[in-house]
Design an enzyme around this catalytic site. Structure first.
Site: not given
Ligand code: THU
Length: 134
Positions: A49-51, A60, A62
């Site tokens: 994940n890259i916020e 996300c 995925e």
């Molecule tokens: N997130 C994912 O990368 N994949 C998931 O299946 C659920 C949530 C990430 C999004 C965000 O960066 C962090 O998890 C918290 O929601």
């Protein structure tokens, strides 16, 4: 991108997802996710994940793995492993894909596409039983 000449190995994919999780950029939620996506031709793409400081802009793990594979021309997929946990934790927890990722994956996956989580292996048809399609 990794080339996998071995057979489909869910435990190996989960291990790669755990490794990819270490690259998560998750300074806002503190929740780190890693993925490992196996294409039908046996190539493995990882993601994390890259916020973003503008929260909805984050992506996300995925969709990062799928984006890497799709942009290399892959269109058929066998399985994805997902490993998530609070950033400081070594051991991952049950981390099912969010609704947006289920829809995103659904575009490119058959009903028997496998989603490898910490407790067991699910199929696309279990996690998104009634799909929207145009
Ligand atoms: N997130 C994912 O990368 N994949 C998931 O299946 C659920 C949530 C990430 C999004 C965000 O960066 C962090 O998890 C918290 O929601």
């Amino acid at each position: 991108m990794l080339n996998s000449d071995s057979m489909y190995n869910p435990e190996h994919l989960l291990m790669l997802a755990e490794q990819a999780r270490k690259n998560a950029y998750c300074k806002y939620s503190g929740f780190a996710v890693g993925t490992a996506l196996l294409t039908e031709s046996g190539v493995i793409y990882t993601g994390c994940n890259i916020e973003n400081s503008s929260y909805p802009v984050g992506i996300c793990a995925e969709r990062v793995a799928f984006g890497k594979a799709l942009s290399d021309g892959h269109r058929k997929f066998k399985a994805i492993a997902i490993a998530g946990a609070p950033e400081q934790e070594k051991k991952t927890v049950f981390c099912p894909p969010c609704g947006m990722c289920r829809q995103f994956m659904s575009e490119f996956c058959e009903d028997d596409f496998e989603i490898i989580l910490s407790d067991k292996i699910y199929q696309m048809k279990d996690l998104l039983p009634v799909r929207f399609e145009l």
